[in-house]
Design a protein around this motif. Structure first.
Motif, PDB file in Angstrom:
ATOM      1  N   LEU A  16       0.820  -1.217   0.000  1.00  0.00           N
ATOM      2  CA  LEU A  16       0.000   0.000   0.000  1.00  0.00           C
ATOM      3  C   LEU A  16       0.857   1.273   0.000  1.00  0.00           C
ATOM      4  CD1 LEU A  16      -2.745  -1.129   2.565  1.00  0.00           C
ATOM      5  CD2 LEU A  16      -2.624  -1.549   0.104  1.00  0.00           C
ATOM      6  N   ASN A  17       2.171   1.110  -0.150  1.00  0.00           N
ATOM      7  CA  ASN A  17       3.088   2.262  -0.206  1.00  0.00           C
ATOM      8  C   ASN A  17       2.900   3.217   0.971  1.00  0.00           C
ATOM      9  OD1 ASN A  17       4.249   1.493  -2.688  1.00  0.00           O
ATOM     10  ND2 ASN A  17       2.504   2.375  -3.774  1.00  0.00           N
ATOM     11  N   LEU A  18       2.834   2.673   2.176  1.00  0.00           N
ATOM     12  CA  LEU A  18       2.664   3.534   3.357  1.00  0.00           C
ATOM     13  C   LEU A  18       4.029   4.113   3.737  1.00  0.00           C
ATOM     14  CD1 LEU A  18       0.242   1.250   5.412  1.00  0.00           C
ATOM     15  CD2 LEU A  18      -0.341   3.121   3.881  1.00  0.00           C
ATOM     16  N   GLU A  19       4.440   5.130   2.946  1.00  0.00           N
ATOM     17  CA  GLU A  19       5.807   5.654   3.040  1.00  0.00           C
ATOM     18  C   GLU A  19       6.182   6.153   4.434  1.00  0.00           C
ATOM     19  OE1 GLU A  19       5.410   8.596   0.040  1.00  0.00           O
ATOM     20  OE2 GLU A  19       5.867   7.222  -1.592  1.00  0.00           O
ATOM     21  N   ILE A  42      -9.830   1.606  -1.839  1.00  0.00           N
ATOM     22  CA  ILE A  42      -8.890   1.016  -2.808  1.00  0.00           C
ATOM     23  C   ILE A  42      -7.935   0.076  -2.079  1.00  0.00           C
ATOM     24  CG2 ILE A  42      -7.013   1.506  -4.440  1.00  0.00           C
ATOM     25  CD1 ILE A  42      -8.509   4.096  -5.146  1.00  0.00           C
ATOM     26  N   LEU A  45      -9.449  -3.276  -1.541  1.00  0.00           N
ATOM     27  CA  LEU A  45      -9.321  -4.167  -2.705  1.00  0.00           C
ATOM     28  C   LEU A  45      -7.935  -4.819  -2.743  1.00  0.00           C
ATOM     29  CD1 LEU A  45     -11.050  -1.999  -5.456  1.00  0.00           C
ATOM     30  CD2 LEU A  45     -11.862  -4.176  -4.582  1.00  0.00           C
ATOM     31  N   GLU A  46      -6.927  -4.029  -2.383  1.00  0.00           N
ATOM     32  CA  GLU A  46      -5.558  -4.569  -2.361  1.00  0.00           C
ATOM     33  C   GLU A  46      -5.454  -5.680  -1.300  1.00  0.00           C
ATOM     34  OE1 GLU A  46      -3.019  -3.729  -4.307  1.00  0.00           O
ATOM     35  OE2 GLU A  46      -3.488  -1.764  -5.146  1.00  0.00           O
ATOM     36  N   VAL A  49      -6.952  -8.870  -2.546  1.00  0.00           N
ATOM     37  CA  VAL A  49      -6.037  -9.539  -3.477  1.00  0.00           C
ATOM     38  C   VAL A  49      -4.920 -10.259  -2.715  1.00  0.00           C
ATOM     39  CG1 VAL A  49      -4.350  -9.174  -5.344  1.00  0.00           C
ATOM     40  CG2 VAL A  49      -6.547  -8.000  -5.408  1.00  0.00           C
TER      41      VAL A  49
ATOM     42  N   SER B  52       0.062  11.133  -1.918  1.00  0.00           N
ATOM     43  CA  SER B  52       1.210  10.846  -2.793  1.00  0.00           C
ATOM     44  C   SER B  52       1.587   9.371  -2.829  1.00  0.00           C
ATOM     45  CB  SER B  52       2.424  11.669  -2.378  1.00  0.00           C
ATOM     46  OG  SER B  52       3.052  11.106  -1.260  1.00  0.00           O
ATOM     47  N   ARG B  53       1.114   8.587  -1.832  1.00  0.00           N
ATOM     48  CA  ARG B  53       1.606   7.207  -1.773  1.00  0.00           C
ATOM     49  C   ARG B  53       1.183   6.382  -2.983  1.00  0.00           C
ATOM     50  NH1 ARG B  53      -2.151   3.434   0.829  1.00  0.00           N
ATOM     51  NH2 ARG B  53      -4.002   4.558   1.501  1.00  0.00           N
ATOM     52  N   ARG B  54       0.093   6.756  -3.643  1.00  0.00           N
ATOM     53  CA  ARG B  54      -0.322   6.003  -4.834  1.00  0.00           C
ATOM     54  C   ARG B  54       0.124   6.671  -6.127  1.00  0.00           C
ATOM     55  NH1 ARG B  54      -5.657   5.548  -2.544  1.00  0.00           N
ATOM     56  NH2 ARG B  54      -5.707   3.678  -1.264  1.00  0.00           N
ATOM     57  N   LEU B 108      -5.447  -8.894 -10.119  1.00  0.00           N
ATOM     58  CA  LEU B 108      -5.062  -7.550 -10.568  1.00  0.00           C
ATOM     59  C   LEU B 108      -5.510  -6.514  -9.557  1.00  0.00           C
ATOM     60  CD1 LEU B 108      -5.874  -7.928 -14.328  1.00  0.00           C
ATOM     61  CD2 LEU B 108      -3.677  -8.119 -13.187  1.00  0.00           C
ATOM     62  N   THR B 109      -4.564  -5.710  -9.100  1.00  0.00           N
ATOM     63  CA  THR B 109      -4.894  -4.701  -8.087  1.00  0.00           C
ATOM     64  C   THR B 109      -5.189  -3.366  -8.765  1.00  0.00           C
ATOM     65  OG1 THR B 109      -2.578  -4.168  -7.841  1.00  0.00           O
ATOM     66  CG2 THR B 109      -3.474  -5.844  -6.362  1.00  0.00           C
ATOM     67  N   PRO B 110      -5.987  -2.539  -8.111  1.00  0.00           N
ATOM     68  CA  PRO B 110      -6.453  -1.319  -8.780  1.00  0.00           C
ATOM     69  C   PRO B 110      -5.432  -0.188  -8.861  1.00  0.00           C
ATOM     70  CG  PRO B 110      -7.380  -1.472  -6.577  1.00  0.00           C
ATOM     71  CD  PRO B 110      -6.616  -2.741  -6.795  1.00  0.00           C
ATOM     72  N   THR B 111      -4.482  -0.136  -7.906  1.00  0.00           N
ATOM     73  CA  THR B 111      -3.646   1.060  -7.802  1.00  0.00           C
ATOM     74  C   THR B 111      -2.862   1.358  -9.081  1.00  0.00           C
ATOM     75  OG1 THR B 111      -3.457   0.650  -5.452  1.00  0.00           O
ATOM     76  CG2 THR B 111      -1.892   2.206  -6.398  1.00  0.00           C
ATOM     77  N   ILE B 114      -5.124   2.481 -11.954  1.00  0.00           N
ATOM     78  CA  ILE B 114      -5.605   3.864 -11.839  1.00  0.00           C
ATOM     79  C   ILE B 114      -4.557   4.834 -12.378  1.00  0.00           C
ATOM     80  CG2 ILE B 114      -6.235   5.691 -10.200  1.00  0.00           C
ATOM     81  CD1 ILE B 114      -7.218   3.398  -8.342  1.00  0.00           C
TER      82      ILE B 114
END
Lengths: 85, 354
Positions: A16-19, A42, A45-46, A49, B52-54, B108-111, B114
């Motif tokens: 989830l890119n939790l920087e 979103i 959903l990740e 998966v 910004s993380r996505r 398949l993930t959405p990020t 998008i």
């Protein structure tokens, strides 16, 4: 179980890119959504998966997600009980 | 009455430090790399970490460059946002396509999906600025940015908008870069130093970046230059370019001798260098000649960096030595012509005046 929790924390931070969040900052009972980690739909959903791809669990009823994804603790317990890989 | 189009604010994120600087005083030519990488700003100063993380690299660079341009122009919002991009957010496109292959079309993930669409940058800028006006993205190869510029100019001249934010954005993706090296579009590895002038090898030195501009219909204290005209032509032979330029200038009541500086898109590709060198050695031999792709690299919207550079020169009247092709100087730089093409296709002429 402790190893699984650690693994989940690492997956969540990376996927989830939790920087700004370090793995050690996540407590087992912190809420994942809302006031805790602040995840959104979103991210949900990740997480679905991750369950499917890494643990072979298909969520049939989306309503289940609310209780499963409450915290690392609840997620790990569900995976432990239902994993197929 | 037809309105005029002025560049009133600029912002640039590139493979040079082009933020928190006056112009190109910190620019460094890197002749040891065939793919140049972005010099990143402090994204956190412009974008909330949760947002910004996505975001892909190109989206972040676009948002920061847009913010710099808007601040520079002293405006709070604009009537429209128009971007140009050749490959869009190619990094996330690669991630998404790789995931499809790796996971056998499952999981398949959405990020990354998008972020993989080409209009993500313009959309995210609109969300950040809360701009609900016209939002459009042109994907036309090496004239993507010029298409955005022409659209904005026409809207301003036809009184459909007073202020428009335009920009050109592209980013490097590892897989695409590898393919470009295989196809010869990027210079081969281990052939350094990579000189862009008088090149002897084929392929270009590649780069990435985001350059944004606030265009308005009135001249202000912040004005850099007036956009006089833009023309795009898909295919031209080397021996046709000079006549096309003469016609283009004539349409604006100008001749070659009226042009104070010409900004050429030399990218180190020996196979197509003649498009520029013929002009440099003949029609524009007595004109100040400048180049910029040794600073920002080649990519579909690199010409937006060229426009940023030309705008700065007209406003500051400072021609950085690092940008000079020849030693011709002029008492003033009031009219600048930009000529760009990529691999013999997508030719563009852009004319600026003080």
């Amino acid at each position: 179980m402790e190893a699984l929790k650690q693994e989940l924390k690492e997956k969540i931070v990376t996927t989830l890119n939790l920087e700004d969040i370090a793995i050690e900052d996540i407590a087992d009972n912190d809420p994942l959504f809302g006031d805790g980690l602040g995840l959104d739909s979103i991210d949900a959903l990740e997480l679905i998966v991750i369950l499917d791809k890494d643990y072979g669990i298909k969520l049939v009823d989306p309503k289940e997600g609310k209780s499963i994804f409450q915290s690392i603790e609840t997620m790990a317990a569900y995976i432990e009980a239902n994993r197929t890989k | 009455m037809t309105k005029k189009t002025y560049i009133n604010g600029v912002g640039c994120i590139s493979t040079q430090k082009t933020f928190d600087t006056v112009f190109l005083e910190e620019a460094v030519v890197n002749e040891n790399e065939n793919v140049l990488k972005i010099v990143s700003p402090a994204y956190k100063d412009y974008i909330a970490p949760a947002a910004s993380r996505r975001m892909a690299k190109g989206v972040k660079n676009g948002i920061v460059a847009a913010a710099l341009a808007v601040k520079d122009a002293g405006v709070e919002n604009v009537d429209a946002i128009i971007t140009g991009t050749g490959l869009g957010c190619i990094e996330d496109s690669e991630k998404f396509l790789t995931a499809i292959l790796d996971n056998n079309e499952e999981f398949l993930t959405p990020t990354s999906f998008i972020q993989s669409t080409h209009n993500t940058v313009a959309a995210q800028i609109a969300l950040t600025m809360q701009c609900k006006g016209y939002n459009f993205t042109y994907v036309n190869g090496a004239v993507s940015f010029e298409s955005a510029l022409l659209d904005a100019k026409m809207q301003i001249e036809d009184n459909e908008a007073n202020s428009i934010l335009i920009g050109g954005v592209d980013e490097n993706g590892a897989y695409t870069t590898a393919l470009f090296k295989l196809s010869g579009r990027i210079k081969q590895d281990n052939q350094e130093p990579y000189h862009l002038l008088n090149a002897t090898t084929n392929g270009a030195v590649y780069g990435e970046g985001a350059s944004f501009f606030v265009l308005e219909n009135e001249k202000k204290e912040t004005t850099y230059a007036q956009v006089l005209d833009i023309e795009m032509i898909n295919t031209l032979e080397v021996n046709e370019v000079e006549n096309k330029i003469i016609s283009f200038l004539k349409a604006n009541n100008l001749e070659i001798s009226d042009v104070d500086a010409i900004v050429l898109g030399f990218d180190g590709n020996a196979a197509f260098e003649k498009y520029y060198s013929e002009l440099a050695q003949n029609a524009f031999a007595a004109t100040t000649q400048l180049y910029y792709k040794h600073l920002c690299g080649e990519f579909d919207t690199a010409s937006a960096f060229g426009l940023w550079m030309a705008s700065k020169i007209i406003k500051t009247q400072d021609v950085p030595e690092i940008t000079r092709v020849n030693s011709v100087t002029k008492p003033a730089y009031n009219t600048i012509l930009l000529y760009n093409q990529l691999n013999g296709k997508n030719h563009s002429f852009t004319l600026l005046s003080k």
